[in-house]
Design a protein around this motif. Structure first.
Motif, PDB file in Angstrom:
ATOM      1  N   ASN A  72       3.588   5.838  -5.454  1.00  0.00           N
ATOM      2  CA  ASN A  72       4.303   6.150  -7.273  1.00  0.00           C
ATOM      3  C   ASN A  72       2.414   6.752  -7.441  1.00  0.00           C
ATOM      4  O   ASN A  72       2.464   7.670  -8.387  1.00  0.00           O
ATOM      5  CB  ASN A  72       3.980   4.577  -7.783  1.00  0.00           C
ATOM      6  CG  ASN A  72       5.007   3.727  -7.706  1.00  0.00           C
ATOM      7  OD1 ASN A  72       6.161   4.304  -7.709  1.00  0.00           O
ATOM      8  ND2 ASN A  72       4.984   2.514  -6.968  1.00  0.00           N
ATOM      9  N   THR A  73       1.415   6.713  -6.966  1.00  0.00           N
ATOM     10  CA  THR A  73      -0.189   7.841  -7.057  1.00  0.00           C
ATOM     11  C   THR A  73       0.928   9.166  -7.347  1.00  0.00           C
ATOM     12  O   THR A  73       0.246  10.021  -8.203  1.00  0.00           O
ATOM     13  CB  THR A  73      -0.983   6.916  -6.097  1.00  0.00           C
ATOM     14  OG1 THR A  73      -1.052   6.062  -6.512  1.00  0.00           O
ATOM     15  CG2 THR A  73      -2.231   8.114  -6.685  1.00  0.00           C
ATOM     16  N   GLY A  74       1.173   9.032  -5.696  1.00  0.00           N
ATOM     17  CA  GLY A  74       1.697  11.100  -6.048  1.00  0.00           C
ATOM     18  C   GLY A  74       2.760  11.593  -6.674  1.00  0.00           C
ATOM     19  O   GLY A  74       2.541  12.712  -7.545  1.00  0.00           O
ATOM     20  N   LEU A  75       3.153  10.504  -6.795  1.00  0.00           N
ATOM     21  CA  LEU A  75       4.476  10.580  -8.435  1.00  0.00           C
ATOM     22  C   LEU A  75       3.545  11.160  -9.631  1.00  0.00           C
ATOM     23  O   LEU A  75       4.060  12.251  -9.698  1.00  0.00           O
ATOM     24  CB  LEU A  75       5.421  10.068  -8.152  1.00  0.00           C
ATOM     25  CG  LEU A  75       6.798  10.195  -8.737  1.00  0.00           C
ATOM     26  CD1 LEU A  75       7.104  11.261  -8.060  1.00  0.00           C
ATOM     27  CD2 LEU A  75       7.720   8.563  -9.147  1.00  0.00           C
ATOM     28  N   GLU A  76       2.821   9.949  -9.821  1.00  0.00           N
ATOM     29  CA  GLU A  76       1.953  10.429 -11.093  1.00  0.00           C
ATOM     30  C   GLU A  76       1.181  11.964 -10.764  1.00  0.00           C
ATOM     31  O   GLU A  76       1.503  12.022 -11.943  1.00  0.00           O
ATOM     32  CB  GLU A  76       1.630   9.183 -11.202  1.00  0.00           C
ATOM     33  CG  GLU A  76       0.984   9.595 -12.206  1.00  0.00           C
ATOM     34  CD  GLU A  76      -0.222   8.099 -12.780  1.00  0.00           C
ATOM     35  OE1 GLU A  76      -0.527   8.305 -14.351  1.00  0.00           O
ATOM     36  OE2 GLU A  76      -0.246   7.247 -12.550  1.00  0.00           O
ATOM     37  N   SER A  97       8.118   8.180 -19.341  1.00  0.00           N
ATOM     38  CA  SER A  97       9.346   7.518 -19.240  1.00  0.00           C
ATOM     39  C   SER A  97       9.530   8.231 -17.627  1.00  0.00           C
ATOM     40  O   SER A  97      10.649   6.966 -16.895  1.00  0.00           O
ATOM     41  CB  SER A  97       9.818   8.867 -20.235  1.00  0.00           C
ATOM     42  OG  SER A  97      11.210   8.263 -19.877  1.00  0.00           O
ATOM     43  N   TYR A  98       9.158   8.991 -17.122  1.00  0.00           N
ATOM     44  CA  TYR A  98       9.827   9.701 -15.831  1.00  0.00           C
ATOM     45  C   TYR A  98       9.179   8.448 -15.039  1.00  0.00           C
ATOM     46  O   TYR A  98       9.931   8.728 -13.893  1.00  0.00           O
ATOM     47  CB  TYR A  98       8.919  11.186 -15.554  1.00  0.00           C
ATOM     48  CG  TYR A  98       9.832  11.504 -14.529  1.00  0.00           C
ATOM     49  CD1 TYR A  98      10.898  12.897 -13.750  1.00  0.00           C
ATOM     50  CD2 TYR A  98       8.740  11.840 -13.350  1.00  0.00           C
ATOM     51  CE1 TYR A  98      11.473  12.723 -12.954  1.00  0.00           C
ATOM     52  CE2 TYR A  98       9.041  12.595 -12.192  1.00  0.00           C
ATOM     53  CZ  TYR A  98       9.683  12.629 -11.630  1.00  0.00           C
ATOM     54  OH  TYR A  98      10.649  12.736 -10.186  1.00  0.00           O
ATOM     55  N   LYS A 115       9.273   5.982 -11.131  1.00  0.00           N
ATOM     56  CA  LYS A 115       8.463   4.860  -9.479  1.00  0.00           C
ATOM     57  C   LYS A 115       9.760   3.121  -8.381  1.00  0.00           C
ATOM     58  O   LYS A 115      10.566   2.691  -9.126  1.00  0.00           O
ATOM     59  CB  LYS A 115       7.752   4.070 -10.211  1.00  0.00           C
ATOM     60  CG  LYS A 115       7.762   3.043 -11.163  1.00  0.00           C
ATOM     61  CD  LYS A 115       6.286   2.024 -11.391  1.00  0.00           C
ATOM     62  CE  LYS A 115       7.273   1.075 -12.575  1.00  0.00           C
ATOM     63  NZ  LYS A 115       5.961   0.740 -12.968  1.00  0.00           N
ATOM     64  N   MET A 116       8.417   3.410  -7.395  1.00  0.00           N
ATOM     65  CA  MET A 116       9.260   2.816  -6.376  1.00  0.00           C
ATOM     66  C   MET A 116       8.851   0.995  -6.823  1.00  0.00           C
ATOM     67  O   MET A 116       7.559   0.872  -7.308  1.00  0.00           O
ATOM     68  CB  MET A 116       8.906   2.677  -5.040  1.00  0.00           C
ATOM     69  CG  MET A 116       9.265   2.598  -3.793  1.00  0.00           C
ATOM     70  SD  MET A 116       8.834   2.618  -1.915  1.00  0.00           S
ATOM     71  CE  MET A 116       9.094   4.297  -1.959  1.00  0.00           C
ATOM     72  N   ASN A 158       0.640  -1.098   0.423  1.00  0.00           N
ATOM     73  CA  ASN A 158      -0.184   0.034  -0.116  1.00  0.00           C
ATOM     74  C   ASN A 158       0.872   1.347   0.118  1.00  0.00           C
ATOM     75  O   ASN A 158       0.214   2.167  -0.471  1.00  0.00           O
ATOM     76  CB  ASN A 158      -0.917   0.173   0.958  1.00  0.00           C
ATOM     77  CG  ASN A 158      -2.170  -0.940   0.898  1.00  0.00           C
ATOM     78  OD1 ASN A 158      -2.109  -1.368   0.302  1.00  0.00           O
ATOM     79  ND2 ASN A 158      -2.361  -1.580   2.562  1.00  0.00           N
ATOM     80  N   SER A 159       2.197   1.380   0.894  1.00  0.00           N
ATOM     81  CA  SER A 159       3.104   2.693   0.599  1.00  0.00           C
ATOM     82  C   SER A 159       3.167   2.766  -0.331  1.00  0.00           C
ATOM     83  O   SER A 159       3.243   3.526  -1.037  1.00  0.00           O
ATOM     84  CB  SER A 159       4.322   2.444   1.716  1.00  0.00           C
ATOM     85  OG  SER A 159       3.300   2.707   3.350  1.00  0.00           O
TER      86      SER A 159
END
Length: 141
Positions: free
Chosen positions: A108-112, A131-132, A137-138, A102-103
């Motif tokens: 990854n959602t926050g990064l996107e 690409s970024y 992403k983790m 979940n973390s």
């Protein structure tokens, strides 16, 4: 105090009672410890239970039986506790794995969301964002 009368019954205070003579030995206070003996209250009970209690009381058999029973019970409870500990460890591992997954999803959602909000719309934006994300992403492992 020599005693008191209660409903016609004379009672003697506990401190005035000669407990040594009642229990079968004289003046226990002045008698050396190695000469003190407990009174003999008679043999075992008649019948089956009498024979069982005679056997258990003979030569310290009762303490041996009790020690063996205690050892068996300790072993049984130890195995039960071991099983509970294994179950608890498996539960904790599963909870940790779920929390980690979940973390990672949240990161990854926050990064996107951040990368989509910081870039302007232009041709090829989707490929650049993907690409970024692929680079940053983790993942597990």
């Amino acid at each position: 105090m020599s005693g008191n009368n209660y409903n016609g019954v004379t009672r003697q205070p506990l401190e005035d009672i000669d407990w040594g003579s009642i229990l079968g030995y004289s003046n226990p206070v002045s008698m050396p410890m190695n000469q003190m003996t407990m009174p003999d209250f008679g043999g075992g009970q008649p019948g089956f239970f009498g024979k069982a209690t005679d056997w258990l009381g003979k030569d310290g058999n009762l303490s041996s039986v009790a020690a063996a029973g205690g050892a068996l019970m300790s072993g049984y409870l130890g195995m039960k506790n071991y099983g509970l500990a294994k179950d608890n460890l498996n539960f904790q591992k599963q909870a940790y794995s779920t929390n980690l997954g979940n973390s990672i999803k949240s990161y990854n959602t926050g990064l996107e969301d951040r990368i989509n909000g910081r870039t302007a719309d232009y041709a090829g934006k989707a490929a650049d964002v993907q690409s970024y994300l692929d680079r940053n992403k983790m993942t597990r492992g």
